[in-house]
Design a protein around this motif. Sequence first.
Motif, short mmCIF file in Angstrom:
data_model
loop_
_atom_site.label_atom_id
_atom_site.label_comp_id
_atom_site.label_asym_id
_atom_site.label_seq_id
_atom_site.Cartn_x
_atom_site.Cartn_y
_atom_site.Cartn_z
N ASP A 89 6.03 -1.23 -14.59
CA ASP A 89 7.21 -1.15 -15.46
C ASP A 89 8.44 -1.68 -14.74
O ASP A 89 9.20 -2.51 -15.29
N LYS A 90 8.65 -1.18 -13.53
CA LYS A 90 9.84 -1.59 -12.77
C LYS A 90 9.80 -3.08 -12.45
O LYS A 90 10.83 -3.75 -12.42
N SER A 91 8.60 -3.62 -12.24
CA SER A 91 8.49 -5.05 -11.93
C SER A 91 8.94 -5.91 -13.10
O SER A 91 9.63 -6.92 -12.91
N TRP A 92 8.57 -5.50 -14.32
CA TRP A 92 8.98 -6.27 -15.50
C TRP A 92 10.49 -6.20 -15.71
O TRP A 92 11.15 -7.22 -16.00
N LEU A 93 11.06 -5.02 -15.55
CA LEU A 93 12.50 -4.87 -15.74
C LEU A 93 13.27 -5.60 -14.65
O LEU A 93 14.33 -6.19 -14.90
N ARG A 120 0.83 -1.20 0.00
CA ARG A 120 0.00 0.00 0.00
C ARG A 120 0.87 1.26 0.00
O ARG A 120 0.55 2.26 -0.64
N ARG A 121 1.96 1.21 0.77
CA ARG A 121 2.88 2.36 0.76
C ARG A 121 3.47 2.58 -0.62
O ARG A 121 3.64 3.71 -1.09
N LEU A 122 3.75 1.47 -1.27
CA LEU A 122 4.28 1.54 -2.63
C LEU A 122 3.28 2.19 -3.57
O LEU A 122 3.63 3.08 -4.36
N ARG A 123 2.02 1.79 -3.46
CA ARG A 123 0.98 2.36 -4.31
C ARG A 123 0.76 3.84 -4.03
O ARG A 123 0.41 4.62 -4.93
N PHE A 124 0.96 4.26 -2.77
CA PHE A 124 0.79 5.67 -2.44
C PHE A 124 1.91 6.52 -3.02
O PHE A 124 1.67 7.61 -3.53
N LYS A 125 3.13 6.02 -2.98
CA LYS A 125 4.30 6.81 -3.38
C LYS A 125 4.51 6.84 -4.89
O LYS A 125 5.08 7.79 -5.43
N PHE A 126 4.08 5.79 -5.59
CA PHE A 126 4.38 5.68 -7.01
C PHE A 126 3.12 5.36 -7.81
O PHE A 126 2.22 4.67 -7.34
N ALA A 127 3.09 5.84 -9.04
CA ALA A 127 1.99 5.50 -9.95
C ALA A 127 2.04 4.01 -10.27
O ALA A 127 3.12 3.42 -10.36
N LEU A 128 0.87 3.41 -10.45
CA LEU A 128 0.81 1.98 -10.72
C LEU A 128 1.63 1.62 -11.96
O LEU A 128 2.35 0.61 -11.96
N GLY A 167 14.67 -13.51 -15.93
CA GLY A 167 14.78 -13.63 -17.38
C GLY A 167 13.89 -14.70 -17.96
O GLY A 167 14.14 -15.21 -19.05
N HIS A 168 12.82 -15.06 -17.24
CA HIS A 168 11.87 -16.07 -17.72
C HIS A 168 10.56 -15.88 -16.97
O HIS A 168 10.50 -15.18 -15.95
N PRO A 169 9.46 -16.50 -17.45
CA PRO A 169 8.18 -16.36 -16.75
C PRO A 169 8.29 -16.83 -15.30
O PRO A 169 9.01 -17.78 -15.00
N ASP A 170 7.58 -16.16 -14.41
CA ASP A 170 7.64 -16.49 -12.99
C ASP A 170 6.27 -16.20 -12.38
O ASP A 170 5.82 -15.05 -12.39
N GLN A 171 5.63 -17.23 -11.83
CA GLN A 171 4.30 -17.07 -11.28
C GLN A 171 4.27 -16.11 -10.11
O GLN A 171 3.28 -15.39 -9.90
N GLN A 172 5.34 -16.06 -9.35
CA GLN A 172 5.39 -15.16 -8.20
C GLN A 172 5.26 -13.69 -8.63
O GLN A 172 4.58 -12.90 -7.98
N TRP A 173 5.95 -13.34 -9.71
CA TRP A 173 5.85 -11.98 -10.21
C TRP A 173 4.44 -11.69 -10.73
O TRP A 173 3.92 -10.59 -10.58
N SER A 174 3.82 -12.68 -11.34
CA SER A 174 2.45 -12.49 -11.82
C SER A 174 1.50 -12.23 -10.66
O SER A 174 0.63 -11.35 -10.74
N VAL A 175 1.66 -12.99 -9.58
CA VAL A 175 0.83 -12.80 -8.39
C VAL A 175 1.09 -11.42 -7.78
O VAL A 175 0.16 -10.73 -7.36
N PHE A 176 2.35 -11.02 -7.75
CA PHE A 176 2.73 -9.71 -7.21
C PHE A 176 2.05 -8.59 -7.99
O PHE A 176 1.45 -7.67 -7.40
N ARG A 177 2.10 -8.66 -9.32
CA ARG A 177 1.50 -7.61 -10.14
C ARG A 177 -0.03 -7.61 -10.01
O ARG A 177 -0.67 -6.56 -9.99
N GLU A 178 -0.60 -8.79 -9.92
CA GLU A 178 -2.05 -8.88 -9.77
C GLU A 178 -2.50 -8.27 -8.45
O GLU A 178 -3.50 -7.56 -8.39
N ALA A 179 -1.74 -8.55 -7.39
CA ALA A 179 -2.07 -7.99 -6.07
C ALA A 179 -1.95 -6.47 -6.08
O ALA A 179 -2.81 -5.76 -5.54
N LEU A 180 -0.89 -5.96 -6.69
CA LEU A 180 -0.70 -4.51 -6.78
C LEU A 180 -1.83 -3.85 -7.55
O LEU A 180 -2.37 -2.82 -7.15
N SER A 181 -2.18 -4.44 -8.67
CA SER A 181 -3.22 -3.86 -9.52
C SER A 181 -4.58 -3.89 -8.84
O SER A 181 -5.45 -3.06 -9.13
N GLY A 182 -4.77 -4.86 -7.93
CA GLY A 182 -6.05 -4.97 -7.23
C GLY A 182 -6.21 -4.01 -6.08
O GLY A 182 -7.32 -3.84 -5.56
#
Length: 398
Positions: free
Chosen positions: A314-318, A301-309, A325-340
């Motif tokens: 973008d930073k998560s993908w980079l 939540r602090r992350l969402r407050f300080k930075f635009a989604l 350097g390959h698909p990772d379910q953990q990152w997908s879950v992380f992005r989904e949680a952030l977006s929600g």
Amino acid sequence: MILQNTLLKNIEKSEGLARLWTVLPTARLVGGSVRDLLCGRKINDLDLATPEPPERVQELLEAAGITNIPTGISHGTITAIINREPYEITTLRRDEETDGRHAVVAWTSDWKEDAARRDFTINAMSLDQNGVLYDYFHGQEDLEAGHVRFVGTAEKRIEEDALRALRFFRFYARYGEGAPDREAYQAIQDHLNWMDGLSAERIASELLKILAGPRVMETLRPMDKCGLLPHLLKRPDLVSLERLLNCDAPVDSILRLAALYPDNLDVGVQLKLSNADKKRLTMMRGEDPVLELNMSDHEMRRLRFKFALQSILDKSWLTQAQRQGHPDQQWSVFREALSGLEQPVFPLSGKDAQDAGIPAGRFIGMWLQKGQEWWMAQGCVPNKDECLTYLKNHPLQN
């Protein structure tokens, strides 16, 4: 017959095209629409060519009650508007002079002469209203073979307009198979200095289309090997981009540009991108936000407050590209949680400070900052009353 049937179906869908052929019966479809009809792709723009001079085209359109705009009359182009759909109609032309960027043209009634000035054989075909294909330079054969090549000699076409070097690779990405055309590749490699006169905006337009298109790595590798990519913008990093693509990152030309040029901090300025795109690239290059997959809900939540989604994603993908350097379910879950998560909004304002009796001036800012720091420490969860209670129990120190 197959081509005629396909054409008739498109005429049925395009009342505008049928009307234009009534007004200009000798006009033909040209360029991308013919190419994409032949290979069964979706047709976007229905552009026509005609031996009639532009002034005559305007007269005929106006007599038929068709709205028209002289969008490029000096180059023979009139845009007809029918049912809010634009149709570009261009008089047949030949080049009188070229300087690598602009051409002085003259009208002609010779269809082959007009086709000879086009860039690639697959773009030099034309089609009349009866479904008859006119193919002076074997474009249909090249299309079927996945062979993208210049009309005439590659060197002459590129000398006329150096941007065609980039366009060659863009069309190669979409329609080519196997290695790039040898003559085109050699001409580009031998004349990289011709690219020096291109504007940043024209380079950006083509490069971003390549980055957003198919077969990105298959296209960029020969661009890099022949020297075109590093000549346009220094220090491309194909490995970094490939790692991003291997993560199944979204098709996003700006994100891919950041991965391709991770060490070129001025790439947005060099390409004269929009302020929004330059800002986005700058955020991607910064140290913050630092992302970890095991972040707590409060940290997210602090992350969402300080930075635009968008900046966080973008930073998560980079970051994923750099670390995995390959698909990772953990990152997908992380992005989904952030977006929600809803965007947290600090519930206090200057008026609340005044209502609480805080003196005007710097004390209001100090009061709000103290409240915000506590609110953030609690994971951006406390409501207005809870923030006011905290500040009441923890007054500012004189």
